[in-house]
Design a protein around this motif. Sequence first.
Motif: not given
Length: 298
Positions: A278-279, A6-9, A162-167
Amino acid sequence: YIDAIEDNDPVNVLRLYKHNPLKISELSGCFSFIIYNKNTQLIEAYRDQIGIRPLYYFYNDDYFVYSTEPEFIFFSNLVKKVVNENKVMYYILKGDRFNEETFYKNIYRLRKSSNLRIKDKNLAITRYFSFSNSPLIRYKDDRDYADHFYELFYDVIKSQLSTNDGKVSSMLSGGLDTSSITCLSDKIIKENNLNIDLKTYSITFKDVKKKDFARTYETNFINDVLNKLDVNSKIVDLNYIDVQKHLSDIQSSYPEPNYHGNKYMDFAIIDEMKRDNRNVILSGFDGDSVISHGEQYL
């Protein structure tokens, strides 16, 4: 406080709060959040130190309704949409009074660096952080200030990569802010061997008059950065746009009068990012004014 599963903000912020609420002041980045304790009926809200992420709320003895936009609060049907004339007056006069109030009666905003607490139907707001309380930094050599700033700048940019999709995307206007952020992002990715896809987005104009080109066009600075780095890039070439009409068209999306004439450029880049799936995009604001003691001097 990071769990591999559970590594989320939200999870990590809650763990930090449970460990020591005073540590909230050490969070880096833009945030606003609510913590509700079902056992004690305590409600707490926090907004980031600079006030980037908004938090609006309505409160009476029976209800506490909050959102990042006032419009969503009206969906509750607990408060009527009535113009706050005092706010309008002081906004026009550029006054700082009624800063907690919004353009709607009974809808309030939590100010930057503030903590809201509701317990036993009593609402209290305090500041949990103040830059003025930070210890003064004194160095004998100006180079030490530059080195310290670089360390902070490096750490902040690295934390945002650091992003979930690496973008990760970066605006690149050719100005001081975006050029610095783009170059440092690329350096951090390479130095730390990070698996991150960095892409820049830039705006150019098809209809720039010849007499204005030399004075205002920054394409050469954009190219300087792109020639230095090995990154993906996209140039968005815009036609003429009626800025006043565009501001009028998008006003319904904003809770306050929107007078930023360059918003259409942001919208164009966001549209391109959506097409590219891209987000996250990094950008800067008014760095030129800060170092030149301009109107927005920090």
